[in-house]
Design an enzyme around this catalytic site. Structure first.
Site, short mmCIF file in Angstrom:
data_model
loop_
_atom_site.label_atom_id
_atom_site.label_comp_id
_atom_site.label_asym_id
_atom_site.label_seq_id
_atom_site.Cartn_x
_atom_site.Cartn_y
_atom_site.Cartn_z
N GLY A 88 -11.77 -74.75 26.29
CA GLY A 88 -10.58 -75.04 25.47
C GLY A 88 -9.90 -76.28 25.98
N GLY A 90 -7.78 -78.18 27.90
CA GLY A 90 -7.00 -77.93 29.10
C GLY A 90 -6.00 -79.04 29.39
N ARG A 91 -6.22 -80.17 28.77
CA ARG A 91 -5.26 -81.26 28.99
C ARG A 91 -5.12 -82.11 27.73
NH1 ARG A 91 -8.45 -86.09 31.77
NH2 ARG A 91 -10.51 -85.52 31.07
N ASP A 123 -4.50 -79.88 36.12
CA ASP A 123 -3.09 -80.27 36.03
C ASP A 123 -2.69 -80.75 34.64
OD1 ASP A 123 -4.40 -82.66 35.85
OD2 ASP A 123 -3.44 -83.61 37.58
N ARG A 174 -6.23 -89.92 20.96
CA ARG A 174 -7.55 -89.97 20.35
C ARG A 174 -7.47 -89.56 18.88
NH1 ARG A 174 -12.17 -87.01 23.63
NH2 ARG A 174 -11.15 -85.06 23.08
N ARG A 181 -16.36 -78.62 17.93
CA ARG A 181 -17.56 -78.89 18.72
C ARG A 181 -18.55 -77.75 18.58
NH1 ARG A 181 -14.42 -81.21 23.26
NH2 ARG A 181 -12.40 -81.52 22.26
N ASP A 251 -19.74 -78.52 24.72
CA ASP A 251 -18.34 -78.74 24.33
C ASP A 251 -18.04 -80.21 24.12
OD1 ASP A 251 -18.85 -78.47 27.23
OD2 ASP A 251 -16.80 -79.22 27.42
N ASN A 252 -19.00 -81.07 24.41
CA ASN A 252 -18.80 -82.50 24.18
C ASN A 252 -19.69 -83.01 23.06
OD1 ASN A 252 -16.94 -82.56 26.24
ND2 ASN A 252 -18.37 -83.30 27.78
N ASP A 261 -15.74 -87.73 23.85
CA ASP A 261 -15.56 -87.49 25.29
C ASP A 261 -16.30 -88.51 26.15
OD1 ASP A 261 -13.62 -85.69 25.53
OD2 ASP A 261 -14.86 -83.98 26.03
#
Ligand code: AMP
Ligand code: MG
Length: 501
Positions: A88, A90-91, A123, A174, A181, A251-252, A261
């Site tokens: 998922g 994450g950032r 993070d 982006r 995906r 996932d990419n 990505d």
């Protein structure tokens, strides 16, 4: 003045299980590094009267535009072959989607906008270097004519992010025709959520493959075929231009057929098919030459998620999926060969063309000749009385393996190719022009990207700006950008790239 973005929020209207609603976490001191005005105009985003600070605030996530419904998308993925059921965004935070003048939807996503429920130990932030790399690479791919996500903005955050060392932070915006995906399908298949899978497939049919008749019983099989076709063509384009994605995890890989990505990716300089740039790809899983087969592996993972939607028994579904995956290999090979033919100025593919192309690549590999520069110089020697000096001067570059035999082989190859051209194409001048329109002069060479990032990290963005200008017209021979055509000197080579997440 505030910025109005005409969001439609198609993804946000899907069921709650598809995403987590989350707001960006504000950054300390957003400063606009670059805004892609041309792309904004294409998307119907008017910035008239909008000042830079407002853009910096919107594209850092500090100010969420009206009508945005920010969310983090759920997905799974095979990373280097290992299934990770819970990835998922994450950032990354999707602000929403907008429709362009032709009614096509485009996602606008902030990358590095703070933590989400999918952040795991991360993070939620993005260092400046990877943000600029993604900006450069996707805009270069777009200028080359290769399907790709786009860069709308990059903003420095005024914060430091902790990686191997402290690095300046950034938020990258982006644009993609969607961020769905292979891993998005895997997410629901793993949870055995048949309804969600069908809803996702219907959304994809409507959004990306409207030509498929949605009344057909085999519409999901047709969808799978169409996805495989686009991926076959996309990866063929990568191979034809020497692009190495570097992290082809499921996932990419997009469902739309866009490159997504840009992590530890790079364009090949000296042609060696086993080349790997990514520092994390220790076994070379995603080496240049493995990309077509890895594409097929990823699509097999997609097929597994869709089997229950295909018509007939489970056995029949498996047979149908297998047949499509075999077709993928053929489509890939055909698209690659057509691309090679274009590179060589030969329009129709004929018997013997594959062998001729493969002979050439074997030669480039043995000598370690620069892939891009070789094809660019080849454009000028389409006639049997053209001067071959510039092509053979490539053997004088550092690190090239030079031998009388290789030079002789190349002379023979050129004789054979020129004869094929003469037999099929009437004018060598016209062949030169056609070849120049598909063999780029300028690509984002890894050492140039690294140089732009290094300067930016000291606060000097002029190198980044100039590189973007050089990459904007990759098929031109602009004298002012001639230095960008040359391969790195041995001391300039950057053989490892880091995704730096
Ligand atoms: P990527 O390598 O960018 O394709 O990311 C792989 C996965 O790791 C995705 O689920 C990302 O959202 C997640 N990820 C990468 N970097 C971070 C980060 N700094 N904080 C949180 N999640 C991250
Ligand atoms: Mg990713």
């Amino acid at each position: 003045m505030s910025l109005h973005i005409p969001f439609r929020n198609a993804y946000a209207s899907l069921p709650d299980t598809f995403f987590a609603r989350v707001l960006p976490t504000a950054v300390k001191k957003p400063v606009l590094i670059r805004f892609n005005q041309a792309l904004a105009t294409e998307l119907g985003i008017s910035t008239d009267g909008v000042d830079e600070q407002t853009l910096a605030e919107v594209f850092s996530g500090n100010r969420v535009p009206d009508n945005a419904e920010p969310l983090a998308m759920a997905y799974s993925g095979h990373q280097f072959g290992h299934l990770n059921p819970q990835l998922g965004d994450g950032r990354a935070i999707l602000l929403g989607d907008v429709a362009d003048g032709r009614g096509r939807l485009w996602d606008i996503q902030l990358k590095g906008a703070g933590t989400t429920p999918f952040s795991r130990m991360g993070d939620g932030r993005c260092p400046l270097g990877p943000a600029l790399r993604e900006y450069i690479m996707c805009e270069a791919m777009h200028a080359l004519g290769i399907p790709t996500t786009r860069a709308l903005a990059v903003v420095s955050s005024g914060e430091r992010v902790v990686r191997e060392q402290l690095e300046p932070g950034a938020v990258f915006t982006r644009v993609a025709s969607s961020h769905i995906r292979v891993g998005t399908f895997q997410y629901f298949a793993l949870r055995r959520d048949a309804d969600a899978l069908r809803t996702l497939a219907d959304h994809v049919l409507e959004r990306h493959y409207p030509a498929i008749d949605r009344q057909r019983d085999d519409r999901y099989l047709q969808l799978f075929r169409a996805i495989c076709q686009r991926q076959a063509e996309l990866i063929a384009r990568w191979m034809n231009t020497g692009f190495i994605h570097g992290v082809m995890n499921t996932d990419n890989m997009t469902i739309s057929g866009e490159t997504i990505d840009y992590g530890p990716c790079a364009f090949i300089d000296a042609y060696h098919p086993q080349t790997v740039y990514s520092a994390i790809d220790r076994n070379g899983r995603y080496a240049y030459q493995n990309q077509p087969a890895i594409g097929q592996w990823n699509l097999a993972r997609l097929a597994e998620t869709l089997l229950s939607l295909f018509p007939g028994t489970e056995k029949q579904a498996v047979e149908q999926a297998t047949a499509v995956l075999q077709d993928y290999a053929q489509w890939q090979q055909q698209a690659w060969q057509q691309g090679m033919n274009h590179k060589l100025g030969l329009s129709q593919v004929q018997e013997g063309d594959q062998e001729r192309a493969e002979q050439l690549l074997a030669l480039l590999d043995q000598a370690g000749l620069d892939f891009t520069l070789f094809f660019r110089r080849l454009c000028a020697v389409t006639s049997n009385d053209s001067d071959r000096h510039e092509v053979f001067a490539l053997f004088e570059l550092p690190d090239v393996h030079r031998s009388a035999r290789l030079e002789e082989d190349l002379h023979h190859w050129l004789d054979d190719w020129q004869a094929a051209l003469a037999a099929r194409e009437s004018s060598p001048q016209a062949a030169t022009q056609r070849m120049k329109s598909v063999n780029p002069a300028v690509i984002p060479r890894n050492h140039r990207v690294a140089e732009a990032i290094a300067a930016a990290e000291t606060g000097d963005f002029s190198v980044f700006e100039r590189l973007l200008s050089a990459l904007a017209n990759p098929y031109d021979d602009a004298a002012e950008f001639s230095a960008y055509q040359t391969p790195p000197l041995p001391q300039e080579q950057v053989l490892r790239t880091f995704c730096g997440t």
